[in-house]
Scaffold this motif. Structure first.
Motif, PDB file in Angstrom:
ATOM      1  N   CYS A   1       0.806  -1.154   0.087  1.00 34.58           N
ATOM      2  CA  CYS A   1       0.000  -0.166  -0.027  1.00 34.58           C
ATOM      3  C   CYS A   1       1.078   1.222   0.148  1.00 34.58           C
ATOM      4  O   CYS A   1       1.610   1.625   1.019  1.00 34.58           O
ATOM      5  N   LEU A   2       0.863   1.864  -1.129  1.00 36.07           N
ATOM      6  CA  LEU A   2       1.829   3.056  -1.459  1.00 36.07           C
ATOM      7  C   LEU A   2       1.089   4.426  -1.709  1.00 36.07           C
ATOM      8  O   LEU A   2       0.207   4.249  -2.666  1.00 36.07           O
ATOM      9  N   ARG A   3       1.104   5.367  -0.921  1.00 38.12           N
ATOM     10  CA  ARG A   3       0.462   6.500  -0.868  1.00 38.12           C
ATOM     11  C   ARG A   3       1.517   7.656  -1.141  1.00 38.12           C
ATOM     12  O   ARG A   3       2.176   7.736  -0.446  1.00 38.12           O
ATOM     13  N   LEU A   4       0.935   8.585  -2.016  1.00 33.76           N
ATOM     14  CA  LEU A   4       1.892   9.565  -2.578  1.00 33.76           C
ATOM     15  C   LEU A   4       1.342  11.007  -2.216  1.00 33.76           C
ATOM     16  O   LEU A   4       0.245  11.204  -2.156  1.00 33.76           O
ATOM     17  N   ASN A   5       2.550  11.877  -2.348  1.00 32.83           N
ATOM     18  CA  ASN A   5       2.391  13.194  -2.195  1.00 32.83           C
ATOM     19  C   ASN A   5       3.431  13.978  -2.953  1.00 32.83           C
ATOM     20  O   ASN A   5       4.490  13.246  -3.361  1.00 32.83           O
ATOM     21  N   THR A   6       3.665  15.275  -2.799  1.00 29.76           N
ATOM     22  CA  THR A   6       4.797  15.936  -3.121  1.00 29.76           C
ATOM     23  C   THR A   6       5.290  16.730  -2.105  1.00 29.76           C
ATOM     24  O   THR A   6       4.590  17.523  -1.349  1.00 29.76           O
ATOM     25  N   ASN A   7       6.815  16.961  -2.363  1.00 29.26           N
ATOM     26  CA  ASN A   7       7.311  17.794  -1.176  1.00 29.26           C
ATOM     27  C   ASN A   7       7.612  19.307  -1.664  1.00 29.26           C
ATOM     28  O   ASN A   7       7.279  19.307  -2.944  1.00 29.26           O
ATOM     29  N   ARG A   8       8.311  19.945  -0.993  1.00 32.02           N
ATOM     30  CA  ARG A   8       8.315  21.307  -1.534  1.00 32.02           C
ATOM     31  C   ARG A   8       9.467  21.423  -2.645  1.00 32.02           C
ATOM     32  O   ARG A   8       9.625  22.609  -3.262  1.00 32.02           O
ATOM     33  N   LYS A   9      10.308  20.501  -2.857  1.00 29.07           N
ATOM     34  CA  LYS A   9      11.264  20.561  -3.923  1.00 29.07           C
ATOM     35  C   LYS A   9      10.392  19.895  -5.272  1.00 29.07           C
ATOM     36  O   LYS A   9      11.054  20.215  -6.198  1.00 29.07           O
ATOM     37  N   GLY A  10       9.101  19.656  -5.172  1.00 29.36           N
ATOM     38  CA  GLY A  10       8.505  19.319  -6.307  1.00 29.36           C
ATOM     39  C   GLY A  10       8.746  17.664  -6.701  1.00 29.36           C
ATOM     40  O   GLY A  10       8.197  17.082  -7.562  1.00 29.36           O
ATOM     41  N   GLU A  11       9.433  16.882  -5.487  1.00 27.87           N
ATOM     42  CA  GLU A  11       9.640  15.660  -5.910  1.00 27.87           C
ATOM     43  C   GLU A  11       8.356  14.656  -5.349  1.00 27.87           C
ATOM     44  O   GLU A  11       7.826  15.060  -4.133  1.00 27.87           O
ATOM     45  N   ILE A  12       8.165  13.578  -5.921  1.00 28.78           N
ATOM     46  CA  ILE A  12       7.107  12.621  -5.323  1.00 28.78           C
ATOM     47  C   ILE A  12       7.568  11.815  -4.189  1.00 28.78           C
ATOM     48  O   ILE A  12       8.755  11.211  -4.270  1.00 28.78           O
ATOM     49  N   VAL A  13       6.769  11.815  -3.102  1.00 34.45           N
ATOM     50  CA  VAL A  13       7.348  11.201  -1.956  1.00 34.45           C
ATOM     51  C   VAL A  13       6.242  10.335  -1.212  1.00 34.45           C
ATOM     52  O   VAL A  13       4.870  10.391  -1.714  1.00 34.45           O
ATOM     53  N   LEU A  14       6.563   9.414  -0.531  1.00 38.81           N
ATOM     54  CA  LEU A  14       5.703   8.435   0.234  1.00 38.81           C
ATOM     55  C   LEU A  14       5.060   9.376   0.988  1.00 38.81           C
ATOM     56  O   LEU A  14       5.525  10.194   1.885  1.00 38.81           O
TER      57      LEU A  14
END
Length: 298
Positions: A55-68
């Protein structure tokens, strides 16, 4: 031990919805803050402990990188998780993975709705770079309830990319049932263990059955806001009772499919008990039953 290759013991004719598969709840939450962390180790270590559903859920950090992500908590780069999955694909070609990947779902807190975003094109680019969905994703099928382990093997594929909206190339909106009730999942350990098996009676599907064996901290419940690691410590003593309840009820055993939980790499206890259910369901090749059973040791 056989945890890194246990699927090699499974008969071709076993339907994916009948196979008993250990899963990692919030598999990508390793290394997050204590209230968000549901696993201690990275995905490849989870694989070595027998996990095949992630189960992998995604968001974006302040650098624009896709993160868990787990809610507002941000964790490792999605790219690193995909590197681990690539290692899984390279380490043993007998294993089939269920990759449940999507943006973290919207959360409502009174009048406020928190939204989480992961650019689809960026996700697709990362998927293609590391795990080549066009080559390895099993995609061309109708009803998930008819798919067998042999179908995936014969197609030369290695995983199913599950996404409710088919947001990513070669992803599929598979029929997945995920029972959850705030009162039950928010109950203290002993009551949770006693009541959660009722879900098999109350919720039915011919698709993938995602049965979760961990509590959920929530305001207004018996456990309130308690760190998952503390909940798991209290609940572990009851985990064998949950699995025994499945073993002793023919209908529960028939329904058993994905059995997920928190902190699946603390030791091999959870994986061992879950995987032994494949013996009771006659999913193991007859000539390999003894080797399979003997291999499920710490």
């Amino acid at each position: 031990m056989i945890y890194d290759k246990w699927m090699s013991y499974i008969k071709d004719e076993v339907k994916l919805t009948s196979l008993v598969i250990p899963g990692a709840h919030n598999a990508g939450s390793y290394g997050m803050k204590v209230m968000a962390e549901c696993q201690k180790d990275n995905l490849f270590t989870q694989f070595e402990y027998g996990m095949r559903q992630y189960c992998l859920r995604l968001n974006t950090n302040r650098k624009g990188e896709i993160v868990l992500a787990h809610g507002i908590s941000k964790g490792d780069l999605f790219e690193n998780a995909l590197k681990d999955i690539k290692r899984m694909l390279e380490s043993n070609d007998s294993e089939i993975l269920l990759l449940d990947i999507r943006e973290y779902y919207d959360q409502k807190f009174g009048p406020i709705t928190l939204k989480y975003k992961a650019d689809k094109d960026k996700v697709d680019a990362l998927l293609e770079k590391y795990i080549e969905p066009e080559k390895y994703a099993y995609y061309d099928f109708g009803d998930i309830s008819e798919v067998t382990v042999g179908d995936i093997r014969k197609a030369g594929k290695r995983y199913i990319l599950i996404n409710d909206n088919e947001d990513y190339k070669f992803s599929r909106d598979c029929k997945v049932l995920l029972p959850w009730e705030k009162d039950v999942n928010g109950a203290k350990a002993e009551r949770f263990a006693g009541e959660t098996l009722r879900f098999f009676d109350d919720y039915k599907t011919d698709g993938l059955y995602w049965f979760q064996t961990q509590q959920t901290p929530n305001l207004g419940t018996e456990i309130g806001i308690t760190p998952p690691v503390k909940l798991d410590k209290d609940l572990r003593q009851y985990f064998p009772d949950i699995i025994k309840g499945i073993e002793e009820n023919p209908f529960y055993l028939e329904s058993a499919n994905i059995i997920a939980g928190d902190f699946m790499t603390y030791d091999y206890m959870k994986s061992r008990l879950i995987l032994k259910l494949n013996l009771l369901k006659d999913n193991v090749k007859p000539e390999l039953r003894e080797e399979y059973e003997n291999g499920l040791t710490q």
